[in-house]
Design an enzyme around this catalytic site. Structure first.
Site, PDB file in Angstrom:
ATOM      1  N   HIS A 191     -10.462 -17.512  26.428  1.00 20.28           N
ATOM      2  CA  HIS A 191      -9.966 -18.873  26.630  1.00 20.28           C
ATOM      3  C   HIS A 191     -10.868 -19.904  25.973  1.00 20.28           C
ATOM      4  CE1 HIS A 191      -7.084 -17.843  30.023  1.00 20.28           C
ATOM      5  NE2 HIS A 191      -6.407 -18.409  29.059  1.00 20.28           N
ATOM      6  N   ARG A 293      -0.633  -5.818   7.148  1.00 23.77           N
ATOM      7  CA  ARG A 293      -0.922  -4.836   8.216  1.00 23.77           C
ATOM      8  C   ARG A 293       0.413  -4.395   8.831  1.00 23.77           C
ATOM      9  NH1 ARG A 293      -5.688  -8.460   9.335  1.00 23.77           N
ATOM     10  NH2 ARG A 293      -7.535  -7.131   9.459  1.00 23.77           N
ATOM     11  N   ARG A 330      -0.299  -2.101   3.283  1.00 21.97           N
ATOM     12  CA  ARG A 330      -1.083  -0.997   3.842  1.00 21.97           C
ATOM     13  C   ARG A 330      -0.181  -0.132   4.714  1.00 21.97           C
ATOM     14  NH1 ARG A 330      -6.149  -2.168   7.669  1.00 21.97           N
ATOM     15  NH2 ARG A 330      -4.562  -2.632   9.225  1.00 21.97           N
ATOM     16  N   GLU A 419     -13.230   1.928   4.375  1.00 26.01           N
ATOM     17  CA  GLU A 419     -13.632   1.517   5.719  1.00 26.01           C
ATOM     18  C   GLU A 419     -14.614   2.506   6.331  1.00 26.01           C
ATOM     19  OE1 GLU A 419      -9.780  -0.256   7.771  1.00 26.01           O
ATOM     20  OE2 GLU A 419      -9.338   1.577   6.693  1.00 26.01           O
ATOM     21  N   ASN A 442     -14.375  -4.869   8.408  1.00 27.32           N
ATOM     22  CA  ASN A 442     -14.422  -4.813   9.881  1.00 27.32           C
ATOM     23  C   ASN A 442     -14.747  -3.389  10.329  1.00 27.32           C
ATOM     24  OD1 ASN A 442     -13.388  -7.361   9.518  1.00 27.32           O
ATOM     25  ND2 ASN A 442     -11.294  -6.766   9.985  1.00 27.32           N
ATOM     26  N   ASP A 443     -13.983  -2.441   9.807  1.00 27.75           N
ATOM     27  CA  ASP A 443     -14.256  -1.050  10.176  1.00 27.75           C
ATOM     28  C   ASP A 443     -15.479  -0.503   9.450  1.00 27.75           C
ATOM     29  OD1 ASP A 443     -12.498  -0.127  12.206  1.00 27.75           O
ATOM     30  OD2 ASP A 443     -10.847  -0.406  10.808  1.00 27.75           O
ATOM     31  N   ARG A 453     -16.480  -2.377  17.141  1.00 28.91           N
ATOM     32  CA  ARG A 453     -16.182  -3.726  16.646  1.00 28.91           C
ATOM     33  C   ARG A 453     -15.598  -4.618  17.740  1.00 28.91           C
ATOM     34  NH1 ARG A 453     -11.042  -2.748  12.572  1.00 28.91           N
ATOM     35  NH2 ARG A 453     -10.417  -4.862  13.081  1.00 28.91           N
ATOM     36  N   CYS A 490     -10.812  -7.104   2.109  1.00 29.66           N
ATOM     37  CA  CYS A 490      -9.769  -7.698   2.959  1.00 29.66           C
ATOM     38  C   CYS A 490     -10.193  -7.769   4.413  1.00 29.66           C
ATOM     39  CB  CYS A 490      -8.453  -6.954   2.813  1.00 29.66           C
ATOM     40  SG  CYS A 490      -8.551  -5.249   3.388  1.00 29.66           S
TER      41      CYS A 490
HETATM   42  C1  PEP Z   1     -10.926  -3.779   8.202  1.00 23.23           C
HETATM   43  O1  PEP Z   1     -11.220  -2.783   8.866  1.00 23.23           O
HETATM   44  O2  PEP Z   1     -11.775  -4.555   7.711  1.00 23.23           O
HETATM   45  C2  PEP Z   1      -9.511  -4.127   7.986  1.00 23.23           C
HETATM   46  C3  PEP Z   1      -9.164  -5.086   7.155  1.00 23.23           C
HETATM   47  O3  PEP Z   1      -8.602  -3.445   8.726  1.00 23.23           O
HETATM   48  P1  PEP Z   1      -8.271  -3.772  10.264  1.00 23.23           P
HETATM   49  O4  PEP Z   1      -9.056  -4.993  10.638  1.00 23.23           O
HETATM   50  O5  PEP Z   1      -6.808  -3.965  10.349  1.00 23.23           O
HETATM   51  O6  PEP Z   1      -8.762  -2.544  10.944  1.00 23.23           O
HETATM   52 MG    MG Z   2      -9.664  -1.394   9.412  1.00 22.92          MG
END
Ligand code: PEP
Ligand code: MG
Length: 558
Positions: A191, A293, A330, A419, A442-443, A453, A490
């Site tokens: 929030h 996605r 993807r 990733e 991110n991964d 994460r 990405c």
């Molecule tokens: C990532 O892992 O950076 C990515 C773009 O895929 P997602 O965030 O959908 O896992």
């Molecule tokens: Mg990912």
């Protein structure tokens, strides 16, 4: 104090912007001893009445504030008022009072019971735990005749710092007086984050060490970098605020296409989840879609969508950029935090993030991938587009080879996401099979740092500025350059304007981010030269941690 001795705390950036102001902290929750003594049988009905009156008074005050608020603030206050009157926890507390517990203890125990349940459910329910604690503290204060906990009204514009902010606290904030938010806990969907976005004030969550920053101290909050510096040099802080204001202005006027100041082109693309988002992206300077996605289209589906249904959905996204503009689709990244009911995930995986997710599903359920590729081919034909298609969670060159053959057999262009560290390390061999790479930072951060994460506690480890993560991006980018094939990013890293410049310096050829982040990224890139990006990338790779990495990049790219 010199800039180098300022202590800089790191968190997760949620709303961009920079502010320099004194800290205020919300009033502490009431500290009351929970009485051991039981209530005499004859007094229990009156104690239950006292409890219900207190809960009603708290709910009414919240409803009254909701009536005077607007937008998300009004919704949040009304939702908290409803929770204060929720029969489930009221009943649990009343039951305890009927059994002899004093009201204050009954409230604490009943709310604890629900906190336990919500926490176990995880996800969005776990984030509602803060709401429950807030209601507990307000009802306990009411029962004990103590002032209601909450945010004090500051005399001067201030930055509100707290372990976590109850929605009812954040909902009433005046953005003229509370000019920034920082919390020790909370995630990007809490929030606190929602209200900060609505108010348009810089916000950083999951800031470790924040509890040591007392009220009244001057801090520099950077909602873009995700940092909070205590007692910075006032002149430098004022300059940082000024620079942020100028960057925001430059972002508002940036129109693309993506390039450095000296004309090195870097495609700036959008991350989308459906046709509506793709059309919204078309209205920005985005040059195409860098990540669609597809799994997000089907989170609520119990059964696999038909090829025709899928083709219609993919066609909408392709349509948004027909007549120019790249679109990268993807294939389903189901599993882990995004399970799909029809994907046939194994039940009870001990570690779903390390389990059967992404491309790994195709091993046990090959038809799912075949149908999706068929649907993409149909959508491409119907819209007259030539989409690129990439697989998530590729770990080996063999997986890339198998996937590429399936994509090529349908006349489409294959690529893979990077990733998994193993894939980054062998990017050169993977590029023997596919035409492009797209780095999911991110991964990649999650798997490189062995840190979930989704965990706010581990947000510093999963920070994409971690030099180890950037070293792997560098490996992939160099492999791409050697093969003469594009390597994009990405993940969220591409949404950070400063880091985006570093990625370009590492050799990345395109950046894809949420549409809202695109103008700031494009505008920042347009202020620096390719050589500056390269120098920053080299400096960042030589640092020991994310804080030093940011500082090194800032020094060369400011
Ligand atoms: C990532 O892992 O950076 C990515 C773009 O895929 P997602 O965030 O959908 O896992
Ligand atoms: Mg990912």
């Amino acid at each position: 104090m010199s800039a180098s001795s300022v202590s800089v705390l790191h968190g997760v950036p949620v709303v961009p912007g920079v502010q320099y102001a004194p800290v205020i902290r919300p009033g502490r929750p009431p500290v009351v001893d929970l009485p051991d003594a039981e209530i005499a049988e004859g007094d229990r009905a009156a104690e239950a009445g006292r409890f219900l009156a207190a809960a009603t008074a708290v709910a009414e005050r919240l409803r009254d504030r909701a009536a005077h608020a607007t937008g998300a603030a009004a919704e949040v206050l009304a939702a908290t008022a409803t929770l204060a009157q929720d029969r489930a926890w009221l009943g649990a507390a009343e039951k305890r009072i009927t059994a002899g517990a004093p009201a204050v203890r009954a409230v604490a125990e009943a709310v604890d019971q629900f906190i336990g349940m919500f926490t176990k459910m995880g996800g969005l329910m776990a984030e509602r735990v803060t709401d429950l604690r807030d209601i507990r503290d307000r009802v306990v204060a009411e029962l004990s005749g103590l002032p209601e906990p909450g945010v004090p009204l500051p005399d001067v514009p201030s930055i509100l710092c707290a372990p976590d902010l109850a929605p009812a606290d954040t909902a009433g904030l005046d953005p003229q007086l509370v000019v920034g938010l920082a919390t020790t806990l909370g995630g990007p969907t809490s929030h606190t984050a929602i209200i900060a976005r609505q108010l348009g004030i810089p916000c950083v969550v999951a800031v470790s060490g924040l509890d040591d920053i007392e009220s009244g101290r001057m801090v520099l909050l950077d909602g873009t970098a995700g940092t909070l510096a205590a007692d910075p040099d006032p002149a430098q802080a004022a300059a940082a605020v000024d620079a942020a204001r100028r960057s925001a202005e430059a972002a508002r006027t940036w129109r693309g296409p993506g390039a450095t100041r000296d004309g090195h082109a870097v495609a700036i693309l959008a991350n989308v989840q459906d046709g509506a988002a793709a059309r919204a992206a078309r209205a920005t300077p985005a040059e195409g879609i860098g990540l669609f996605r597809t799994e997000l289209c089907f989170l609520n589906r119990d059964t696999e969508p038909t090829v025709e249904e899928q083709a219609a959905i993919y066609g909408e996204v392709l349509d948004a950029f027909t007549g120019g503009g790249k679109v990268v689709i993807r294939t389903l990244d189901a599993g882990s935090d995004k399970p799909l009911k029809f994907a046939g995930h194994p039940l009870d995986e001990a570690n779903p993030a390390l389990g059967v997710r992404g491309i790994r599903i195709a091993e046990g359920n090959p038809r799912l991938l075949e149908h999706q590729l068929d649907a993409i081919a149909v959508a491409a034909k119907e819209t007259g587009s030539e989409p690129w298609v990439m697989a998530p969670m590729i770990a080996t060159p063999y997986e890339a080879k198998t996937f590429a053959a399936q994509v090529r057999s349908r006349g489409l262009t294959p690529g893979v996401m990077i990733e998994v560290p193993a894939a980054a390390l062998l990017a050169e061999r993977i590029l023997d099979h596919v035409d492009f790479l797209s780095v999911g930072t991110n991964d990649l951060a999650q798997y490189t740092m062995a840190a979930d994460r989704m965990s706010a506690e581990l947000a510093t480890l999963t920070d994409p500025w971690q030099p180890a993560v950037l070293a792997l991006v560098s490996t992939a980018a160099r492999a791409g350059a050697a093969a003469g094939k594009p390597v994009g990013v990405c993940g969220e890293a591409a949404a950070d304007p400063l880091l985006a410049c570093v990625l370009v310096g590492l050799g990345v050829t395109s950046l894809s981010a949420a549409a809202a982040a695109i103008p700031a990224v494009g505008a920042k890139l347009a202020t620096v030269t390719e050589q500056q990006c390269r120098d920053a990338a080299e400096a960042v790779l030589a640092t020991p941690g994310p804080g030093e990495a940011r500082a090194a990049a800032l020094a060369l790219l400011a």
